[in-house]
Design an enzyme around this catalytic site. Structure first.
Site, PDB file in Angstrom:
ATOM      1  N   LYS A 202       0.861  -1.182   0.000  1.00 40.52           N
ATOM      2  CA  LYS A 202       0.000   0.000   0.000  1.00 40.52           C
ATOM      3  C   LYS A 202       0.898   1.233   0.000  1.00 40.52           C
ATOM      4  O   LYS A 202       1.653   1.458   0.946  1.00 40.52           O
ATOM      5  CB  LYS A 202      -0.918   0.014   1.206  1.00 40.52           C
ATOM      6  CG  LYS A 202      -1.867   1.209   1.224  1.00 40.52           C
ATOM      7  CD  LYS A 202      -2.796   1.141   2.423  1.00 40.52           C
ATOM      8  CE  LYS A 202      -3.734   2.339   2.458  1.00 40.52           C
ATOM      9  NZ  LYS A 202      -4.641   2.304   3.627  1.00 40.52           N
ATOM     10  N   LYS A 256      -2.070  -1.527  -3.795  1.00 38.53           N
ATOM     11  CA  LYS A 256      -2.921  -0.342  -3.755  1.00 38.53           C
ATOM     12  C   LYS A 256      -2.044   0.901  -3.829  1.00 38.53           C
ATOM     13  O   LYS A 256      -1.077   0.999  -3.059  1.00 38.53           O
ATOM     14  CB  LYS A 256      -3.736  -0.335  -2.462  1.00 38.53           C
ATOM     15  CG  LYS A 256      -4.720   0.827  -2.347  1.00 38.53           C
ATOM     16  CD  LYS A 256      -5.454   0.777  -1.012  1.00 38.53           C
ATOM     17  CE  LYS A 256      -6.431   1.940  -0.918  1.00 38.53           C
ATOM     18  NZ  LYS A 256      -7.108   2.005   0.394  1.00 38.53           N
TER      19      LYS A 256
END
Length: 337
Positions: A202, A256
Protein backbone atom coordinates in the site's frame (compact mmCIF):
# COMPACT_ATOMS: atom_id res chain seq x y z
CA UNK A 1 8.97 -18.32 -23.80
CA UNK A 2 10.74 -18.82 -27.10
CA UNK A 3 9.78 -16.44 -29.88
CA UNK A 4 9.40 -17.69 -33.46
CA UNK A 5 10.07 -14.92 -35.93
CA UNK A 6 8.09 -15.39 -39.13
CA UNK A 7 8.69 -12.79 -41.84
CA UNK A 8 5.97 -10.76 -43.49
CA UNK A 9 3.81 -11.65 -45.39
CA UNK A 10 3.88 -15.24 -44.07
CA UNK A 11 2.87 -13.73 -40.76
CA UNK A 12 0.27 -11.01 -40.69
CA UNK A 13 -0.68 -10.11 -37.10
CA UNK A 14 -3.89 -8.49 -38.32
CA UNK A 15 -5.35 -11.81 -39.49
CA UNK A 16 -6.53 -12.68 -35.96
CA UNK A 17 -7.80 -9.14 -35.37
CA UNK A 18 -10.06 -9.03 -38.40
CA UNK A 19 -13.41 -9.94 -36.79
CA UNK A 20 -14.91 -9.66 -33.32
CA UNK A 21 -15.45 -13.40 -32.94
CA UNK A 22 -11.80 -14.09 -33.83
CA UNK A 23 -10.49 -11.37 -31.52
CA UNK A 24 -12.53 -12.90 -28.73
CA UNK A 25 -11.39 -16.41 -29.56
CA UNK A 26 -7.68 -15.54 -29.19
CA UNK A 27 -8.09 -13.11 -26.27
CA UNK A 28 -5.53 -13.87 -23.56
CA UNK A 29 -7.31 -12.33 -20.57
CA UNK A 30 -11.00 -12.00 -19.74
CA UNK A 31 -12.83 -10.01 -17.12
CA UNK A 32 -15.66 -11.70 -15.22
CA UNK A 33 -18.20 -10.52 -12.66
CA UNK A 34 -16.52 -13.04 -10.31
CA UNK A 35 -13.33 -10.94 -10.44
CA UNK A 36 -15.05 -8.00 -8.72
CA UNK A 37 -15.22 -6.74 -5.16
CA UNK A 38 -17.56 -3.77 -4.73
CA UNK A 39 -16.51 -1.19 -2.10
CA UNK A 40 -19.43 0.66 -0.51
CA UNK A 41 -19.62 3.34 2.17
CA UNK A 42 -21.89 2.96 5.20
CA UNK A 43 -23.39 5.77 7.28
CA UNK A 44 -25.92 6.08 10.10
CA UNK A 45 -29.57 6.72 9.43
CA UNK A 46 -32.45 5.04 7.66
CA UNK A 47 -33.32 5.09 3.97
CA UNK A 48 -30.30 7.33 3.32
CA UNK A 49 -28.49 7.50 -0.02
CA UNK A 50 -26.04 10.39 0.25
CA UNK A 51 -23.97 11.17 -2.87
CA UNK A 52 -20.22 11.60 -2.42
CA UNK A 53 -19.31 14.73 -4.36
CA UNK A 54 -15.77 13.60 -5.13
CA UNK A 55 -16.96 10.20 -6.41
CA UNK A 56 -19.67 10.70 -9.06
CA UNK A 57 -22.13 7.83 -8.96
CA UNK A 58 -21.04 6.69 -5.47
CA UNK A 59 -23.12 7.29 -2.33
CA UNK A 60 -22.90 6.72 1.39
CA UNK A 61 -25.63 4.23 2.29
CA UNK A 62 -27.55 3.64 5.48
CA UNK A 63 -27.59 0.00 6.54
CA UNK A 64 -31.00 -0.74 5.02
CA UNK A 65 -29.77 0.64 1.69
CA UNK A 66 -26.54 -1.36 2.01
CA UNK A 67 -28.70 -4.48 2.27
CA UNK A 68 -30.34 -3.51 -1.02
CA UNK A 69 -26.88 -3.01 -2.54
CA UNK A 70 -25.96 -6.52 -1.40
CA UNK A 71 -29.07 -7.90 -3.07
CA UNK A 72 -28.11 -6.02 -6.23
CA UNK A 73 -24.58 -7.44 -6.05
CA UNK A 74 -25.92 -10.98 -5.73
CA UNK A 75 -28.20 -10.46 -8.72
CA UNK A 76 -25.22 -9.16 -10.73
CA UNK A 77 -23.04 -12.14 -9.70
CA UNK A 78 -20.63 -9.89 -7.79
CA UNK A 79 -19.32 -12.21 -5.06
CA UNK A 80 -18.13 -9.77 -2.39
CA UNK A 81 -18.70 -6.34 -0.88
CA UNK A 82 -16.06 -4.31 0.96
CA UNK A 83 -17.64 -2.09 3.63
CA UNK A 84 -16.16 1.22 4.80
CA UNK A 85 -17.73 3.44 7.49
CA UNK A 86 -18.49 7.13 7.53
CA UNK A 87 -18.08 7.57 11.27
CA UNK A 88 -19.77 10.32 13.28
CA UNK A 89 -16.95 12.70 14.30
CA UNK A 90 -18.28 12.58 17.87
CA UNK A 91 -17.27 8.90 18.02
CA UNK A 92 -13.68 9.52 16.94
CA UNK A 93 -11.07 9.48 19.72
CA UNK A 94 -7.26 9.36 19.99
CA UNK A 95 -7.53 5.69 21.02
CA UNK A 96 -10.05 4.84 18.25
CA UNK A 97 -12.16 2.68 20.59
CA UNK A 98 -15.09 2.69 18.17
CA UNK A 99 -13.00 0.45 15.88
CA UNK A 100 -13.69 -2.59 18.06
CA UNK A 101 -17.20 -1.69 19.17
CA UNK A 102 -19.23 -4.81 18.27
CA UNK A 103 -22.12 -2.54 17.31
CA UNK A 104 -20.23 -0.04 15.17
CA UNK A 105 -21.47 0.75 11.68
CA UNK A 106 -19.67 -1.89 9.67
CA UNK A 107 -20.32 -4.65 12.19
CA UNK A 108 -24.07 -3.87 12.25
CA UNK A 109 -24.07 -3.65 8.47
CA UNK A 110 -22.29 -6.98 8.18
CA UNK A 111 -24.88 -8.72 10.35
CA UNK A 112 -27.76 -7.14 8.45
CA UNK A 113 -26.36 -8.06 5.06
CA UNK A 114 -25.53 -11.60 6.11
CA UNK A 115 -29.08 -12.04 7.46
CA UNK A 116 -30.60 -10.88 4.16
CA UNK A 117 -28.06 -12.22 1.63
CA UNK A 118 -26.13 -14.97 3.42
CA UNK A 119 -24.14 -16.06 0.38
CA UNK A 120 -22.60 -12.66 -0.37
CA UNK A 121 -19.03 -12.21 0.80
CA UNK A 122 -18.17 -9.39 3.21
CA UNK A 123 -14.71 -7.85 3.48
CA UNK A 124 -13.94 -5.41 6.27
CA UNK A 125 -11.06 -2.96 6.57
CA UNK A 126 -8.74 -3.37 9.56
CA UNK A 127 -7.31 0.08 10.28
CA UNK A 128 -8.00 2.88 12.71
CA UNK A 129 -8.29 5.91 10.43
CA UNK A 130 -12.13 5.99 10.27
CA UNK A 131 -12.23 6.06 14.08
CA UNK A 132 -9.07 7.99 14.99
CA UNK A 133 -9.47 11.68 15.78
CA UNK A 134 -5.99 12.20 14.29
CA UNK A 135 -7.05 10.61 10.98
CA UNK A 136 -4.21 8.08 11.04
CA UNK A 137 -4.26 4.32 10.62
CA UNK A 138 -2.59 3.91 13.99
CA UNK A 139 -2.54 5.43 17.45
CA UNK A 140 -0.66 8.73 17.62
CA UNK A 141 1.48 9.95 20.52
CA UNK A 142 3.40 13.23 20.34
CA UNK A 143 3.05 13.26 16.56
CA UNK A 144 4.33 9.70 16.10
CA UNK A 145 2.20 6.80 14.86
CA UNK A 146 2.98 3.99 17.31
CA UNK A 147 3.40 0.58 15.75
CA UNK A 148 3.20 -1.91 18.63
CA UNK A 149 0.47 -0.13 20.57
CA UNK A 150 -1.58 0.00 17.38
CA UNK A 151 -1.24 -3.77 16.97
CA UNK A 152 -3.20 -4.29 20.20
CA UNK A 153 -6.02 -2.14 18.86
CA UNK A 154 -6.02 -3.89 15.47
CA UNK A 155 -6.26 -7.26 17.17
CA UNK A 156 -9.42 -6.19 19.01
CA UNK A 157 -10.86 -4.65 15.84
CA UNK A 158 -10.22 -7.80 13.82
CA UNK A 159 -11.86 -10.04 16.42
CA UNK A 160 -14.96 -7.83 16.55
CA UNK A 161 -15.23 -7.94 12.76
CA UNK A 162 -14.79 -11.71 12.61
CA UNK A 163 -17.46 -12.12 15.29
CA UNK A 164 -19.82 -9.93 13.22
CA UNK A 165 -19.48 -12.41 10.35
CA UNK A 166 -16.88 -10.91 8.04
CA UNK A 167 -15.51 -13.45 5.56
CA UNK A 168 -12.33 -11.50 4.73
CA UNK A 169 -10.36 -9.09 6.89
CA UNK A 170 -8.32 -6.49 5.00
CA UNK A 171 -5.56 -5.03 7.18
CA UNK A 172 -4.76 -1.75 5.42
CA UNK A 173 -2.86 -0.02 8.22
CA UNK A 174 0.70 -0.95 7.14
CA UNK A 175 1.93 -1.47 10.70
CA UNK A 176 4.80 -3.94 10.98
CA UNK A 177 3.75 -7.35 12.27
CA UNK A 178 0.01 -6.84 12.07
CA UNK A 179 -0.74 -9.93 9.97
CA UNK A 180 0.88 -12.25 12.50
CA UNK A 181 -0.94 -10.63 15.42
CA UNK A 182 -4.31 -10.81 13.68
CA UNK A 183 -3.87 -14.35 12.39
CA UNK A 184 -2.81 -15.67 15.78
CA UNK A 185 -5.73 -13.91 17.47
CA UNK A 186 -8.18 -15.40 14.96
CA UNK A 187 -6.81 -18.89 15.57
CA UNK A 188 -6.98 -18.53 19.36
CA UNK A 189 -10.60 -17.37 19.21
CA UNK A 190 -12.05 -20.02 16.87
CA UNK A 191 -12.06 -17.80 13.79
CA UNK A 192 -9.57 -19.95 11.92
CA UNK A 193 -11.69 -19.92 8.76
CA UNK A 194 -11.70 -16.13 8.50
CA UNK A 195 -9.48 -15.13 5.58
CA UNK A 196 -6.96 -12.29 5.52
CA UNK A 197 -6.39 -10.21 2.40
CA UNK A 198 -3.44 -8.07 3.37
CA UNK A 199 -2.89 -4.64 1.89
CA UNK A 200 0.72 -5.74 1.56
CA UNK A 201 1.93 -3.13 -0.93
CA UNK A 202 0.00 0.00 0.00
CA UNK A 203 1.70 3.11 -1.28
CA UNK A 204 1.65 6.64 0.15
CA UNK A 205 -0.35 7.83 -2.83
CA UNK A 206 -1.99 11.04 -4.01
CA UNK A 207 -4.87 8.97 -5.41
CA UNK A 208 -6.68 8.42 -2.08
CA UNK A 209 -8.24 11.88 -1.67
CA UNK A 210 -11.86 11.13 -2.65
CA UNK A 211 -11.91 8.04 -0.42
CA UNK A 212 -10.81 10.06 2.58
CA UNK A 213 -13.63 12.48 1.88
CA UNK A 214 -16.08 9.58 1.62
CA UNK A 215 -15.18 8.20 5.06
CA UNK A 216 -14.74 11.63 6.63
CA UNK A 217 -11.03 11.18 7.39
CA UNK A 218 -9.49 13.93 5.26
CA UNK A 219 -10.38 16.78 7.59
CA UNK A 220 -9.08 14.92 10.64
CA UNK A 221 -5.74 13.87 9.17
CA UNK A 222 -2.76 15.57 10.78
CA UNK A 223 0.36 15.35 8.63
CA UNK A 224 0.72 12.53 6.12
CA UNK A 225 1.10 8.75 6.08
CA UNK A 226 4.55 8.48 4.52
CA UNK A 227 5.99 7.07 7.75
CA UNK A 228 4.14 3.78 7.31
CA UNK A 229 2.79 3.59 3.76
CA UNK A 230 5.27 2.72 1.00
CA UNK A 231 7.32 5.15 -1.08
CA UNK A 232 6.03 5.25 -4.69
CA UNK A 233 9.59 4.90 -5.97
CA UNK A 234 10.07 1.42 -4.47
CA UNK A 235 9.35 -1.89 -6.17
CA UNK A 236 11.59 -4.50 -4.53
CA UNK A 237 10.32 -3.34 -1.14
CA UNK A 238 6.82 -4.41 -2.18
CA UNK A 239 8.05 -7.96 -2.71
CA UNK A 240 9.61 -7.96 0.74
CA UNK A 241 6.34 -6.72 2.27
CA UNK A 242 4.35 -9.44 0.49
CA UNK A 243 6.80 -12.15 1.57
CA UNK A 244 6.60 -10.97 5.16
CA UNK A 245 2.79 -10.93 5.20
CA UNK A 246 2.56 -14.38 3.64
CA UNK A 247 4.98 -15.74 6.22
CA UNK A 248 2.71 -14.38 8.98
CA UNK A 249 -0.47 -15.98 7.63
CA UNK A 250 -2.00 -13.80 4.91
CA UNK A 251 -4.18 -15.80 2.52
CA UNK A 252 -4.32 -13.16 -0.20
CA UNK A 253 -2.40 -9.98 -0.92
CA UNK A 254 -3.29 -6.63 -2.41
CA UNK A 255 -1.54 -3.85 -4.29
CA UNK A 256 -2.92 -0.34 -3.75
CA UNK A 257 -3.39 1.86 -5.79
CA UNK A 258 -4.00 -0.14 -8.92
CA UNK A 259 -3.19 1.20 -12.38
CA UNK A 260 -0.13 3.28 -11.38
CA UNK A 261 1.29 0.06 -9.89
CA UNK A 262 0.48 -2.59 -12.50
CA UNK A 263 4.17 -3.46 -12.58
CA UNK A 264 3.97 -4.33 -8.88
CA UNK A 265 0.89 -6.49 -9.48
CA UNK A 266 2.75 -8.41 -12.17
CA UNK A 267 5.89 -8.83 -10.08
CA UNK A 268 3.96 -10.04 -7.03
CA UNK A 269 1.98 -12.60 -9.01
CA UNK A 270 5.06 -13.85 -10.86
CA UNK A 271 7.18 -14.09 -7.70
CA UNK A 272 4.70 -15.70 -5.30
CA UNK A 273 1.84 -17.17 -7.35
CA UNK A 274 -0.64 -16.40 -4.56
CA UNK A 275 -4.10 -14.85 -4.93
CA UNK A 276 -3.26 -11.26 -5.86
CA UNK A 277 -5.71 -8.36 -5.86
CA UNK A 278 -5.57 -4.68 -6.74
CA UNK A 279 -7.65 -1.78 -5.50
CA UNK A 280 -8.69 0.61 -8.24
CA UNK A 281 -8.77 3.47 -5.78
CA UNK A 282 -11.01 6.49 -5.55
CA UNK A 283 -8.70 8.82 -7.45
CA UNK A 284 -8.46 6.41 -10.38
CA UNK A 285 -12.24 6.05 -10.49
CA UNK A 286 -12.82 9.79 -10.15
CA UNK A 287 -10.44 10.63 -13.01
CA UNK A 288 -12.20 8.29 -15.41
CA UNK A 289 -15.65 9.52 -14.38
CA UNK A 290 -14.67 13.20 -14.58
CA UNK A 291 -13.07 12.82 -18.00
CA UNK A 292 -16.14 10.95 -19.25
CA UNK A 293 -18.52 13.59 -17.87
CA UNK A 294 -16.58 16.24 -19.75
CA UNK A 295 -16.79 14.24 -22.97
CA UNK A 296 -13.02 13.78 -23.16
CA UNK A 297 -13.09 9.97 -23.17
CA UNK A 298 -15.55 7.13 -23.66
CA UNK A 299 -16.13 6.37 -19.98
CA UNK A 300 -17.39 2.80 -20.33
CA UNK A 301 -14.63 1.85 -22.75
CA UNK A 302 -11.98 3.31 -20.44
CA UNK A 303 -13.58 1.56 -17.46
CA UNK A 304 -13.52 -1.85 -19.12
CA UNK A 305 -10.00 -1.31 -20.47
CA UNK A 306 -8.71 -0.34 -17.04
CA UNK A 307 -10.10 -3.44 -15.33
CA UNK A 308 -8.88 -5.73 -18.10
CA UNK A 309 -5.41 -4.29 -17.51
CA UNK A 310 -5.50 -5.66 -13.96
CA UNK A 311 -6.25 -9.14 -15.27
CA UNK A 312 -3.45 -8.84 -17.81
CA UNK A 313 -1.05 -7.88 -14.99
CA UNK A 314 -1.92 -11.09 -13.15
CA UNK A 315 -4.57 -9.97 -10.69
CA UNK A 316 -7.11 -12.53 -9.54
CA UNK A 317 -9.58 -9.82 -8.58
CA UNK A 318 -10.14 -6.08 -8.38
CA UNK A 319 -11.79 -3.80 -5.84
CA UNK A 320 -13.56 -1.15 -7.91
CA UNK A 321 -16.37 1.36 -7.48
CA UNK A 322 -17.23 0.54 -11.07
CA UNK A 323 -18.22 -3.02 -10.07
CA UNK A 324 -22.00 -2.85 -10.58
CA UNK A 325 -21.72 -1.01 -13.88
CA UNK A 326 -19.05 -3.40 -15.14
CA UNK A 327 -21.21 -6.36 -14.12
CA UNK A 328 -24.20 -5.01 -16.02
CA UNK A 329 -22.11 -4.64 -19.14
CA UNK A 330 -20.67 -8.13 -18.79
CA UNK A 331 -24.16 -9.58 -18.25
CA UNK A 332 -25.75 -7.47 -21.03
CA UNK A 333 -28.12 -5.84 -18.57
CA UNK A 334 -29.52 -2.29 -18.90
CA UNK A 335 -27.39 0.50 -17.46
CA UNK A 336 -28.80 2.94 -14.92
CA UNK A 337 -28.19 6.01 -17.09
Amino acid sequence: MSQIVTPFPLRRARRTRRTEWMREMVREHRLSTRDLIWPIFIRDGENVTEPVDALPGVSRLSIDQAVLAAEEAAALEIPCLALFPYTDPALKTPEAEEAWNPDNLVNRATRAIKAAVPDIGIMLDVALDPYNSDGHDGIVRDGEVLNDETLLALEKQALAQADAGADILGPSDMMDGRIGVIRQALERNDFGQTAIMSYSAKYASAFYGPFRDAVGASGALKGDKKGYQMDPGNGAEALREVAHDLSEGADMVMVKPGMPYLDICQRVKAEFGVPTFAYQVSGEYAMIRAAAQNGWIDGDAAMMESLTAFKRAGCDGILSYFAPRVARILLDEPLDD
